[in-house]
Design a protein around this motif. Structure first.
Motif, PDB file in Angstrom:
ATOM      1  N   CYS A   1      97.871   6.588  37.113  1.00 27.38           N
ATOM      2  CA  CYS A   1      97.483   7.325  35.897  1.00 27.38           C
ATOM      3  C   CYS A   1      97.814   8.811  36.032  1.00 27.38           C
ATOM      4  O   CYS A   1      98.186   9.461  35.048  1.00 27.38           O
ATOM      5  CB  CYS A   1      95.992   7.152  35.612  1.00 27.38           C
TER       6      CYS A   1
ATOM      7  N   GLU B   1     102.217  -2.268  36.707  1.00 31.56           N
ATOM      8  CA  GLU B   1     100.972  -2.605  36.006  1.00 31.56           C
ATOM      9  C   GLU B   1     100.730  -1.696  34.802  1.00 31.56           C
ATOM     10  O   GLU B   1     100.115  -2.110  33.822  1.00 31.56           O
ATOM     11  CB  GLU B   1      99.789  -2.495  36.985  1.00 31.56           C
ATOM     12  N   GLN B   2     101.186  -0.440  34.890  1.00 30.01           N
ATOM     13  CA  GLN B   2     100.948   0.526  33.801  1.00 30.01           C
ATOM     14  C   GLN B   2      99.451   0.584  33.454  1.00 30.01           C
ATOM     15  O   GLN B   2      99.058   0.266  32.333  1.00 30.01           O
ATOM     16  CB  GLN B   2     101.779   0.162  32.571  1.00 30.01           C
ATOM     17  N   PRO B   3      98.632   0.998  34.433  1.00 29.40           N
ATOM     18  CA  PRO B   3      97.177   0.921  34.240  1.00 29.40           C
ATOM     19  C   PRO B   3      96.593   1.993  33.325  1.00 29.40           C
ATOM     20  O   PRO B   3      95.383   2.052  33.152  1.00 29.40           O
ATOM     21  CB  PRO B   3      96.643   1.096  35.671  1.00 29.40           C
ATOM     22  N   TRP B   4      97.445   2.836  32.781  1.00 31.51           N
ATOM     23  CA  TRP B   4      96.980   3.960  31.966  1.00 31.51           C
ATOM     24  C   TRP B   4      96.636   3.549  30.540  1.00 31.51           C
ATOM     25  O   TRP B   4      97.370   2.836  29.879  1.00 31.51           O
ATOM     26  CB  TRP B   4      98.047   5.057  31.954  1.00 31.51           C
TER      27      TRP B   4
END
Lengths: 198, 198
Positions: free
Chosen positions: A116, A59-62
């Motif tokens: 994150c 997802e790469q939520p950062w």
């Protein structure tokens, strides 16, 4: 290292096991920075390192929101006062903002903050490889940050702040900061690692 | 590297900037492991690396619960089925458990998960330095984990699982896993890094 340190920090209260890469126990969070313009090419490398962290379903939520320029005063004002006093000499102030929900499904992402944290550690270690230092900050004005940037609270969580900078002599820090300016120790390994039973 | 890889993974869909340390883009999360007993001295080094992560007020909220021995079947049963099928060949299954509140004040720690993510990234990068691989898992049976170990939900949050192991040839993975067995790409840097404005 492109940014050499003006003194050798005292790591004598740290006790890493033999075999642990020095990247980990020699990373620490100073407050003494000497105001330095860091070229964009170095910042790019630092934040690029964060991209490669692992995340649930990739997802790469950062989301990394930073300032080095005329917005610096605004960013500084979004820290709690105790952090403002030393962070003023950092080269960069940043905030880590997590996407709360999965982009695809819209469902809550239970590891958004955790992921994150992986990205934050990556950028921190990359910064050290250049000779730069980071200092994470939980002392930030979260409500003011949502407002200042119009960040949607339903979609995003402002997690933490951080600085990046060039180390200064600790003697240049005022009280009480100068008294805190040394690498902190850690709990013994046996206290955090449980094998088989809780 | 103490644990050499049986093949060279294809990183051609990864585009790190020049200057990014290879630690970051060459870390990935395989599912193909060959069952190997990892000596305690190597595991100690891996989890010791996690100790040195930064955390708010140096709380060190990370608790790492692992299995390599006769408890392995129990740990395996606490993963979702899709993870059980490949994790069975890992050398270790672990869970990251965050302390929700500050030890001193008892107040909620807003960066507990974030700080645990830093520790997780540290142990992952240290594992790679030995030639070992990790694979994080959000697909875990959280409720069952609290119960199995008697973990107090008020004090602790079960965040994520992970495996550590020795890489196997991907051809030894069954369907559908073999089709997923390659390093994943990432969003472009401009998508995650915002300068001055959100």
């Amino acid at each position: 290292m492109k940014y050499p340190s003006p003194y050798a920090p005292d790591f004598s209260n740290r006790d890493p096991l033999t075999g642990v890469a020095e990247d980990f126990p020699t990373r620490w969070s100073p407050r003494s920075f000497v105001k330095t313009a860091i070229p964009a090419e170095d910042l790019e490398v630092i934040f690029d390192a964060a991209r490669w962290a692992p995340s649930a379903y990739n997802e790469q939520p950062w989301n990394i929101l930073t300032s080095t320029d005329e917005t610096f005063e605004t960013f500084l004002g979004l820290l709690v006062e105790a952090n403002r006093k030393w962070a003023v000499n950092a080269s960069l102030i940043g905030f880590m903002v997590a996407r709360r929900n999965f982009t695809q499904s819209g469902k809550p992402n239970p590891t958004a903050l955790y992921d994150c944290g992986s990205a934050w550690m990556s950028l921190t270690l990359q910064a050290r490889k250049l000779g730069l230092y980071t200092h994470g900050m939980s002392g930030i004005r979260r409500d003011a940050i949502y407002e200042a940037f119009g960040i949607d609270r339903d979609d995003f969580e402002v997690v933490a702040g951080f600085t990046i900078g060039v180390l200064d002599l600790k003697e240049n820090l005022g009280k009480p900061y100068v008294d805190w300016e040394s690498p902190s120790p850690r709990k013994p390994l046996a206290e955090i690692w449980k094998q088989g039973v809780w």
